[in-house]
Write an enzyme that holds these catalytic residues in place. Structure first.
Site, PDB file in Angstrom:
ATOM      1  N   ASN A  74      -6.566   1.909 -13.040  1.00  0.00           N
ATOM      2  CA  ASN A  74      -5.555   1.019 -12.455  1.00  0.00           C
ATOM      3  C   ASN A  74      -4.171   1.537 -12.818  1.00  0.00           C
ATOM      4  O   ASN A  74      -3.992   2.153 -13.873  1.00  0.00           O
ATOM      5  CB  ASN A  74      -5.735  -0.385 -13.052  1.00  0.00           C
ATOM      6  CG  ASN A  74      -4.690  -1.380 -12.570  1.00  0.00           C
ATOM      7  OD1 ASN A  74      -4.429  -1.501 -11.366  1.00  0.00           O
ATOM      8  ND2 ASN A  74      -4.074  -2.091 -13.502  1.00  0.00           N
TER       9      ASN A  74
ATOM     10  N   ASP B 270      -5.634  -5.543 -17.832  1.00  0.00           N
ATOM     11  CA  ASP B 270      -4.643  -4.594 -18.362  1.00  0.00           C
ATOM     12  C   ASP B 270      -4.898  -4.143 -19.796  1.00  0.00           C
ATOM     13  O   ASP B 270      -3.958  -3.826 -20.532  1.00  0.00           O
ATOM     14  CB  ASP B 270      -3.216  -5.193 -18.275  1.00  0.00           C
ATOM     15  CG  ASP B 270      -2.852  -5.591 -16.856  1.00  0.00           C
ATOM     16  OD1 ASP B 270      -3.280  -4.890 -15.926  1.00  0.00           O
ATOM     17  OD2 ASP B 270      -2.150  -6.597 -16.700  1.00  0.00           O
TER      18      ASP B 270
ATOM     19  N   LEU C 297      -4.629  -6.818  -6.808  1.00  0.00           N
ATOM     20  CA  LEU C 297      -4.153  -7.946  -7.612  1.00  0.00           C
ATOM     21  C   LEU C 297      -5.239  -8.907  -8.104  1.00  0.00           C
ATOM     22  O   LEU C 297      -4.947  -9.831  -8.858  1.00  0.00           O
ATOM     23  CB  LEU C 297      -3.070  -8.711  -6.843  1.00  0.00           C
ATOM     24  CG  LEU C 297      -1.884  -7.835  -6.394  1.00  0.00           C
ATOM     25  CD1 LEU C 297      -0.819  -8.674  -5.717  1.00  0.00           C
ATOM     26  CD2 LEU C 297      -1.282  -7.039  -7.557  1.00  0.00           C
TER      27      LEU C 297
ATOM     28  N   HIS D 272      -0.461   0.079 -13.685  1.00  0.00           N
ATOM     29  CA  HIS D 272       0.271  -1.154 -13.993  1.00  0.00           C
ATOM     30  C   HIS D 272       1.761  -0.825 -14.048  1.00  0.00           C
ATOM     31  O   HIS D 272       2.144   0.164 -14.672  1.00  0.00           O
ATOM     32  CB  HIS D 272      -0.204  -1.747 -15.323  1.00  0.00           C
ATOM     33  CG  HIS D 272       0.409  -3.093 -15.583  1.00  0.00           C
ATOM     34  ND1 HIS D 272      -0.050  -4.232 -14.977  1.00  0.00           N
ATOM     35  CD2 HIS D 272       1.473  -3.455 -16.334  1.00  0.00           C
ATOM     36  CE1 HIS D 272       0.708  -5.254 -15.352  1.00  0.00           C
ATOM     37  NE2 HIS D 272       1.638  -4.810 -16.177  1.00  0.00           N
TER      38      HIS D 272
ATOM     39  N   GLY E 244       0.776  -1.238   0.000  1.00  0.00           N
ATOM     40  CA  GLY E 244       0.000   0.000   0.000  1.00  0.00           C
ATOM     41  C   GLY E 244       0.803   1.281   0.000  1.00  0.00           C
ATOM     42  O   GLY E 244       0.331   2.312   0.482  1.00  0.00           O
ATOM     43  N   SER E 245       2.001   1.252  -0.603  1.00  0.00           N
ATOM     44  CA  SER E 245       2.753   2.520  -0.648  1.00  0.00           C
ATOM     45  C   SER E 245       2.040   3.532  -1.546  1.00  0.00           C
ATOM     46  O   SER E 245       2.042   4.730  -1.264  1.00  0.00           O
ATOM     47  CB  SER E 245       4.199   2.298  -1.105  1.00  0.00           C
ATOM     48  OG  SER E 245       4.272   2.042  -2.484  1.00  0.00           O
ATOM     49  N   ASN E 246       1.414   3.052  -2.615  1.00  0.00           N
ATOM     50  CA  ASN E 246       0.665   3.984  -3.469  1.00  0.00           C
ATOM     51  C   ASN E 246      -0.560   4.539  -2.750  1.00  0.00           C
ATOM     52  O   ASN E 246      -0.878   5.723  -2.875  1.00  0.00           O
ATOM     53  CB  ASN E 246       0.231   3.281  -4.769  1.00  0.00           C
ATOM     54  CG  ASN E 246       1.326   3.290  -5.808  1.00  0.00           C
ATOM     55  OD1 ASN E 246       1.606   4.326  -6.407  1.00  0.00           O
ATOM     56  ND2 ASN E 246       1.979   2.148  -6.003  1.00  0.00           N
TER      57      ASN E 246
ATOM     58  N   GLU F  39       5.431   5.908  -9.851  1.00  0.00           N
ATOM     59  CA  GLU F  39       4.030   5.835  -9.402  1.00  0.00           C
ATOM     60  C   GLU F  39       3.735   6.913  -8.372  1.00  0.00           C
ATOM     61  O   GLU F  39       2.699   7.584  -8.433  1.00  0.00           O
ATOM     62  CB  GLU F  39       3.744   4.445  -8.828  1.00  0.00           C
ATOM     63  CG  GLU F  39       3.744   3.372  -9.901  1.00  0.00           C
ATOM     64  CD  GLU F  39       3.574   1.955  -9.381  1.00  0.00           C
ATOM     65  OE1 GLU F  39       3.163   1.090 -10.162  1.00  0.00           O
ATOM     66  OE2 GLU F  39       3.881   1.696  -8.193  1.00  0.00           O
TER      67      GLU F  39
HETATM   68  C1  GAR Z   1       2.660  -1.286  -7.689  1.00  0.00           C
HETATM   69  O1  GAR Z   1       3.915  -1.218  -8.293  1.00  0.00           O
HETATM   70  C2  GAR Z   1       1.573  -1.477  -8.736  1.00  0.00           C
HETATM   71  O2  GAR Z   1       1.875  -0.921  -9.971  1.00  0.00           O
HETATM   72  C3  GAR Z   1       1.531  -2.984  -8.835  1.00  0.00           C
HETATM   73  O3  GAR Z   1       1.678  -3.438  -7.528  1.00  0.00           O
HETATM   74  C4  GAR Z   1       2.541  -2.542  -6.827  1.00  0.00           C
HETATM   75  C5  GAR Z   1       1.923  -2.277  -5.482  1.00  0.00           C
HETATM   76  O4  GAR Z   1       2.796  -1.533  -4.678  1.00  0.00           O
HETATM   77  N1  GAR Z   1       0.289  -3.402  -9.453  1.00  0.00           N
HETATM   78  C6  GAR Z   1       0.212  -4.461 -10.251  1.00  0.00           C
HETATM   79  O5  GAR Z   1       1.154  -5.179 -10.500  1.00  0.00           O
HETATM   80  C7  GAR Z   1      -1.168  -4.705 -10.838  1.00  0.00           C
HETATM   81  N2  GAR Z   1      -1.090  -5.583 -11.978  1.00  0.00           N
HETATM   82  P1  GAR Z   1       2.282  -0.821  -3.363  1.00  0.00           P
HETATM   83  O6  GAR Z   1       1.430  -1.838  -2.596  1.00  0.00           O
HETATM   84  O7  GAR Z   1       3.518  -0.462  -2.612  1.00  0.00           O
HETATM   85  O8  GAR Z   1       1.463   0.370  -3.758  1.00  0.00           O
END
Ligand code: GAR
Length: 189
Positions: free
Chosen positions: A101, A144, A84, A103, A12-14, A173
């Protein structure tokens, strides 16, 4: 006030970055964090920022529970930020052009089922790509494949491991995802 909800499955950093970005906003508020993973670190992050969270099962997502919860919140945008599971068609149908989303690659390369997180970066590394990037896109019924909103790339020639690539992707991101969300909701501030 425009409302967004965030979906995530792991760290969940995003999510945290988006919450922080809109913390003092007078026009956009994060109304909730949804996760399919009761152990996900994202839950602690939501709690630390006083954002409500909602944990659901795959079954809840595929039945009507998640849809009902979303309908009660009436979000202007549903943001998948490290989510995911495949997003179900019956929810997409209820929120046309309102689900996006991020990606961690330059789609259409390195997309589709099984292509998430480090799996993507491992494939990019194995193929000796000189650059990779992020794609922010609308969500449709195929993994995607929805309409692109934003892409940007980064040089990875000096990266030695998939984890180093992941770090570069997270930087992109964190820099661009909240800004793209903001532009979609408030095109002419
Ligand atoms: C992110 O890099 C995102 O782009 C990816 O998961 C990571 C989650 O990071 N998403 C996918 O691969 C979706 N197909 P986070 O939990 O630190 O935000």
């Amino acid at each position: 006030m425009k409302k967004i909800v965030l979906f995530a499955s792991g760290n969940g950093s995003n999510v945290e970055n988006i919450i922080q970005h809109f913390k003092n906003s007078k026009v956009i508020a994060v109304a909730g964090v949804f996760t399919n993973n009761a152990q996900a670190k994202v839950l602690e992050k939501a709690k630390n920022h006083n954002v409500a969270s909602f944990v659901f099962s795959k079954n809840d997502l595929e039945s009507n529970l998640v849809l009902q919860k979303l309908q009660s919140l009436q979000p202007d945008l549903i943001v998948l930020a490290g989510f995911l599971l495949k997003f179900p068609e019956h929810i997409i149908a209820e929120f046309p052009h309102k689900i996006i989303n991020v990606h961690p690659a330059l789609l259409p390369k390195y997309g589709g089922k099984g292509m998430y997180g480090l799996h993507v970066h491992k494939a990019v590394m194995e193929n000796k790509e000189k650059e990779t990037g992020i794609t922010i896109h609308y969500v449709n019924e195929h993994y995607d494949e929805g309409e692109f909103i934003f892409q940007t790339s980064v040089n990875i020639e000096e990266c030695q491991t998939p984890e180093e690539i992941a770090a570069k992707i997270h930087e992109l991101e964190h820099q661009y995802f909240p800004v793209v969300v903001e532009k979609l909701l408030i095109p002419n501030p």
